[in-house]
Scaffold this active site. Structure first.
Site, short mmCIF file in Angstrom:
data_model
loop_
_atom_site.label_atom_id
_atom_site.label_comp_id
_atom_site.label_asym_id
_atom_site.label_seq_id
_atom_site.Cartn_x
_atom_site.Cartn_y
_atom_site.Cartn_z
N ARG A 267 11.66 -5.39 4.95
CA ARG A 267 11.38 -3.96 4.74
C ARG A 267 12.35 -3.08 5.54
O ARG A 267 12.68 -3.37 6.68
CB ARG A 267 9.95 -3.63 5.19
N LYS B 230 0.83 -1.21 0.00
CA LYS B 230 0.00 0.00 0.00
C LYS B 230 0.86 1.26 0.00
O LYS B 230 0.68 2.15 -0.83
CB LYS B 230 -0.94 0.02 1.22
P1 AP5 Z 1 0.14 0.70 8.72
O1 AP5 Z 1 1.33 1.55 8.75
O2 AP5 Z 1 -1.01 1.09 7.88
O3 AP5 Z 1 0.59 -0.80 8.39
P2 AP5 Z 1 -0.08 -2.03 7.61
O4 AP5 Z 1 -1.46 -1.85 7.14
O5 AP5 Z 1 0.19 -3.19 8.47
O6 AP5 Z 1 0.70 -2.07 6.29
P3 AP5 Z 1 2.20 -1.88 6.08
O7 AP5 Z 1 2.56 -0.43 6.10
O8 AP5 Z 1 2.96 -2.79 6.98
O9 AP5 Z 1 2.35 -2.48 4.59
P4 AP5 Z 1 2.11 -1.80 3.19
O10 AP5 Z 1 0.95 -2.45 2.55
O11 AP5 Z 1 2.13 -0.31 3.27
O12 AP5 Z 1 3.42 -2.33 2.44
P5 AP5 Z 1 4.73 -1.55 1.92
O13 AP5 Z 1 4.40 -0.74 0.72
O14 AP5 Z 1 5.45 -0.90 3.03
O15 AP5 Z 1 -0.39 0.53 10.20
C1 AP5 Z 1 0.50 0.21 11.27
C2 AP5 Z 1 -0.28 0.10 12.57
O16 AP5 Z 1 -0.88 1.37 12.89
C3 AP5 Z 1 -1.46 -0.89 12.56
O17 AP5 Z 1 -1.04 -2.22 12.84
C4 AP5 Z 1 -2.35 -0.30 13.66
O18 AP5 Z 1 -1.87 -0.63 14.92
C5 AP5 Z 1 -2.18 1.20 13.46
N1 AP5 Z 1 -3.19 1.75 12.54
C6 AP5 Z 1 -2.96 2.30 11.31
N2 AP5 Z 1 -4.11 2.68 10.73
C7 AP5 Z 1 -5.11 2.37 11.63
C8 AP5 Z 1 -6.51 2.48 11.59
N3 AP5 Z 1 -7.14 3.00 10.53
N4 AP5 Z 1 -7.20 2.04 12.67
C9 AP5 Z 1 -6.59 1.53 13.74
N5 AP5 Z 1 -5.26 1.36 13.83
C10 AP5 Z 1 -4.52 1.78 12.78
O19 AP5 Z 1 5.57 -2.83 1.39
C11 AP5 Z 1 6.06 -3.83 2.29
C12 AP5 Z 1 7.45 -4.30 1.82
O20 AP5 Z 1 7.31 -4.98 0.57
C13 AP5 Z 1 8.44 -3.15 1.56
O21 AP5 Z 1 9.71 -3.58 1.95
C14 AP5 Z 1 8.35 -2.93 0.03
O22 AP5 Z 1 9.59 -2.43 -0.49
C15 AP5 Z 1 8.05 -4.33 -0.47
N6 AP5 Z 1 7.18 -4.36 -1.66
C16 AP5 Z 1 6.11 -3.54 -1.94
N7 AP5 Z 1 5.52 -3.89 -3.08
C17 AP5 Z 1 6.22 -4.96 -3.57
C18 AP5 Z 1 6.08 -5.80 -4.72
N8 AP5 Z 1 5.08 -5.58 -5.64
N9 AP5 Z 1 6.96 -6.82 -4.88
C19 AP5 Z 1 7.96 -7.03 -3.98
N10 AP5 Z 1 8.14 -6.28 -2.87
C20 AP5 Z 1 7.28 -5.26 -2.66
MG MG Z 2 2.23 1.10 4.81
#
Ligand code: AP5
Ligand code: MG
Ligand code: ZN
Length: 216
Positions: A127, A13
């Site tokens: 990551r 995302k």
């Molecule tokens: P948040 O920061 O939103 O984390 P998440 O939803 O768990 O998602 P991530 O940020 O971990 O993953 P992402 O999908 O963004 O992936 P990324 O692009 O980084 O929330 C964190 C915490 O905050 C929650 O657990 C909660 O406690 C709280 N919170 C937040 N919003 C809330 C709400 N609305 N309500 C309540 N609590 C809330 O990519 C991941 C990795 O994969 C990176 O290393 C990237 O380089 C790699 N990558 C990306 N795309 C690809 C691809 N196509 N192929 C290979 N590698 C890839």
């Molecule tokens: Mg994220």
């Protein structure tokens, strides 16, 4: 354009949001990033959020809804926005409906990035994020030009404190139970594009472009 980006932890995302928002010139609103900023500043709200985030739990809806509402009222959102990681409960989605109605606006699309659970752990343990600008890398799939340093601002890269194996497992359970129903909620409104996130970053971006009818 008014967009939502949903999907499990590590689906990509944040990675996609950064590219989409640069191209469309709209603000990237990530509730997770807003909480991490508050945590880094050590504010009261940040200290409270930290307890939940590091336990892999959701921050309570009342806190989350308030910060999103305030953010959407800011002037830079008047021409559109991308919400990343919000709503992640059906209750939050219902509140968002109310806020949008109050503002007299509608969502254009909900982009659901899908990734099988067995891929999530390697995405998150590999990551690395920039301490200063929040840019995201992956040791294998998207490495920085210089190890441990951000391409954009040369600051140090670190691992997120909620990217430990135990916390990721907890986040996945929470996703399945609380956030997956949000996609069903928007499916009923026929707003969702289901996108395969298990493809190279540029290919996922192409699919998003097709979904919103824009060349990204
Ligand atoms: P948040 O920061 O939103 O984390 P998440 O939803 O768990 O998602 P991530 O940020 O971990 O993953 P992402 O999908 O963004 O992936 P990324 O692009 O980084 O929330 C964190 C915490 O905050 C929650 O657990 C909660 O406690 C709280 N919170 C937040 N919003 C809330 C709400 N609305 N309500 C309540 N609590 C809330 O990519 C991941 C990795 O994969 C990176 O290393 C990237 O380089 C790699 N990558 C990306 N795309 C690809 C691809 N196509 N192929 C290979 N590698 C890839
Ligand atoms: Mg994220
Ligand atoms: Zn940086």
């Amino acid at each position: 354009m008014r967009l939502l980006l949903v999907g499990p932890p590590g689906a990509g995302k944040g990675t996609q949001a950064a590219m989409i928002c640069t191209k469309l010139g709209i603000p990237h609103i990530s509730t997770g990033a807003m909480f991490r900023e508050a945590m880094a500043k050590g504010t009261k709200q940040g200290q409270k959020a930290k307890e939940y985030i590091e336990a892999g739990q959701l921050v309570p809806d009342d806190v989350t809804v308030e910060i999103v509402k305030e953010r959407l009222m800011e002037s830079d959102c008047s021409q559109g926005f991308l919400l990343d990681g919000f709503p992640r409960t059906v209750a939050q989605a219902q509140v968002l409906d109310g806020i949008l109605e109050e503002l007299g606006i509608k969502l254009d699309k909900v982009i659901s990035i899908e990734l099988p659970e067995e891929k999530i752990l390697e995405r998150l343990t590999g990551r690395r994020v920039c301490t200063k600008c929040g840019a995201t890398y992956h040791t294998q799939y998207n490495p920085p030009l210089q190890e441990g340093k951000c391409n954009e601002c040369q600051s140090d890269l670190i691992q997120r404190s909620d990217d430990t194996e135990a916390t990721v497992k907890r986040r996945l359970v929470v996703y399945r139970e609380e956030t997956a129903p949000v996609i069903t909620f928007y499916d009923k409104k026929e707003l969702v594009c289901h996108i395969d996130g298990d493809k190279p970053i540029s290919q996922v971006l192409n699919s998003v472009g097709q979904c919103i009818g824009r060349d990204l």
